[in-house]
Scaffold this motif. Structure first.
Motif, short mmCIF file in Angstrom:
data_model
loop_
_atom_site.label_atom_id
_atom_site.label_comp_id
_atom_site.label_asym_id
_atom_site.label_seq_id
_atom_site.Cartn_x
_atom_site.Cartn_y
_atom_site.Cartn_z
N LEU A 110 20.64 -66.68 45.38
CA LEU A 110 21.53 -65.85 44.61
C LEU A 110 21.26 -65.72 43.05
O LEU A 110 21.29 -64.64 42.66
CB LEU A 110 23.23 -66.24 44.73
CG LEU A 110 23.53 -66.15 46.20
CD1 LEU A 110 24.89 -66.82 46.42
CD2 LEU A 110 23.60 -64.73 46.72
N ASP A 111 20.90 -66.80 42.58
CA ASP A 111 20.54 -66.66 41.09
C ASP A 111 19.19 -66.02 40.81
O ASP A 111 19.54 -65.01 39.94
CB ASP A 111 20.13 -68.08 40.66
CG ASP A 111 21.25 -69.18 40.57
OD1 ASP A 111 22.53 -68.60 40.51
OD2 ASP A 111 21.32 -70.29 40.42
N SER A 145 20.29 -61.64 42.21
CA SER A 145 21.75 -61.37 42.00
C SER A 145 21.65 -59.70 41.54
O SER A 145 22.51 -59.14 42.01
CB SER A 145 22.33 -62.15 40.94
OG SER A 145 21.53 -62.21 39.79
N GLU A 157 22.68 -75.09 51.15
CA GLU A 157 23.61 -74.82 50.05
C GLU A 157 22.68 -74.81 48.72
O GLU A 157 22.73 -73.81 47.92
CB GLU A 157 24.52 -75.98 49.96
CG GLU A 157 25.68 -75.66 49.08
CD GLU A 157 26.50 -76.91 48.77
OE1 GLU A 157 26.84 -77.42 47.55
OE2 GLU A 157 27.05 -77.50 49.82
N SER A 158 21.78 -75.55 48.42
CA SER A 158 20.78 -75.42 47.43
C SER A 158 20.17 -74.13 47.32
O SER A 158 19.90 -73.43 46.42
CB SER A 158 20.14 -76.61 46.93
OG SER A 158 18.98 -76.81 48.04
N ASP A 159 19.49 -73.87 48.69
CA ASP A 159 18.45 -72.60 48.67
C ASP A 159 19.41 -71.40 48.55
O ASP A 159 18.78 -70.40 47.79
CB ASP A 159 18.09 -72.68 50.29
CG ASP A 159 16.90 -73.48 50.31
OD1 ASP A 159 16.53 -74.27 49.49
OD2 ASP A 159 16.26 -74.10 51.61
N VAL A 160 20.56 -71.47 49.00
CA VAL A 160 21.43 -70.14 48.76
C VAL A 160 21.67 -70.08 47.41
O VAL A 160 21.69 -68.78 46.78
CB VAL A 160 22.77 -70.22 49.63
CG1 VAL A 160 23.77 -69.07 49.24
CG2 VAL A 160 22.59 -70.30 51.20
N ARG A 161 22.09 -71.10 46.85
CA ARG A 161 22.47 -71.28 45.29
C ARG A 161 21.18 -70.53 44.33
O ARG A 161 21.28 -69.58 43.72
CB ARG A 161 22.86 -72.31 44.65
CG ARG A 161 23.60 -72.27 43.49
CD ARG A 161 24.13 -73.44 43.03
NE ARG A 161 24.76 -74.35 44.01
CZ ARG A 161 24.12 -75.65 44.35
NH1 ARG A 161 23.00 -76.00 43.75
NH2 ARG A 161 24.90 -76.17 45.28
N ASN A 162 19.79 -71.07 44.98
CA ASN A 162 18.72 -70.53 44.15
C ASN A 162 18.62 -69.06 44.61
O ASN A 162 18.05 -68.44 43.51
CB ASN A 162 17.73 -71.44 44.75
CG ASN A 162 16.26 -71.05 44.18
OD1 ASN A 162 16.49 -70.66 42.90
ND2 ASN A 162 15.24 -71.32 44.72
#
Length: 184
Positions: free
Chosen positions: A151-152, A155, A144-149
């Motif tokens: 995408l940030d 993007s 979850e944190s890797d995907v969020r990172n």
């Protein structure tokens, strides 16, 4: 009788090759929007946004490359950039034009439509569509944190994450492409 045995042997070797390729396949399943791989990682497939750099001036081009360079440098996870060439299928367009041609009464218009059909037929032999994708590999424990990172940071370079069915089609296409090379 000799021909039958050779055909059976040939079929068996093709089946054996396909089975060995399936054993080598890294895909073991699906989890949400991600493809689960045999090494325990998760694969996210993203469609890349493309820019025609030839229409940019020198300053814009250098800025774009520098920005992408530092973006890649700031992200230290596994990424793979994939481009896929696919033949463009124009059969439906040709069929529509043929139907229009069959119902058209004017001879000049029919000739124009015939010329367009010939043009589409010649283009369909060589036309390819190029798609670009970013394959991002994530660890199971920090997914979850890797995907969020990811995408940030990326993007502005990706249009969207492919849904699981589109991603599976792309991976299957790549695996089958390799399978065909190996068999031949």
């Amino acid at each position: 009788m000799f021909k039958k045995n050779t055909q059976k042997t040939k079929n068996r070797t093709e089946v054996d090759k396909r089975k060995s390729i399936l054993k080598l396949s890294p895909v073991i399943g699906f989890d949400g929007d991600f493809i689960k791989l045999s090494n325990g990682k998760y694969l996210g497939v993203y469609r890349a946004i493309t820019k025609d750099i030839y229409f940019l001036n020198r300053f814009e081009r250098e800025l774009l490359f520098e920005d992408f360079y530092y973006t890649l440098k700031s992200y230290n996870a596994d990424l793979k950039f994939v481009s896929i060439d696919r033949k463009i299928d124009l059969k439906e367009n040709i069929e529509v034009l043929e139907k229009i041609e069959s119902t058209t009464e004017g001879e000049e218009v029919r000739d124009l439509i015939k010329n367009r059909i010939r043009l589409l037929e010649s283009v369909s032999k060589v036309a390819v569509e190029k798609d670009y994708y970013i394959f991002a590999y994530f660890d199971q424990f920090s997914l979850e944190s890797d995907v969020r990172n990811f995408l940030d940071i990326f993007s502005k370079y990706i249009s969207k994450q492919m849904d699981i069915f589109e991603a599976a089609d792309i991976v299957e296409y790549l695996l089958n492409k390799e399978e065909v090379k190996d068999i031949e």
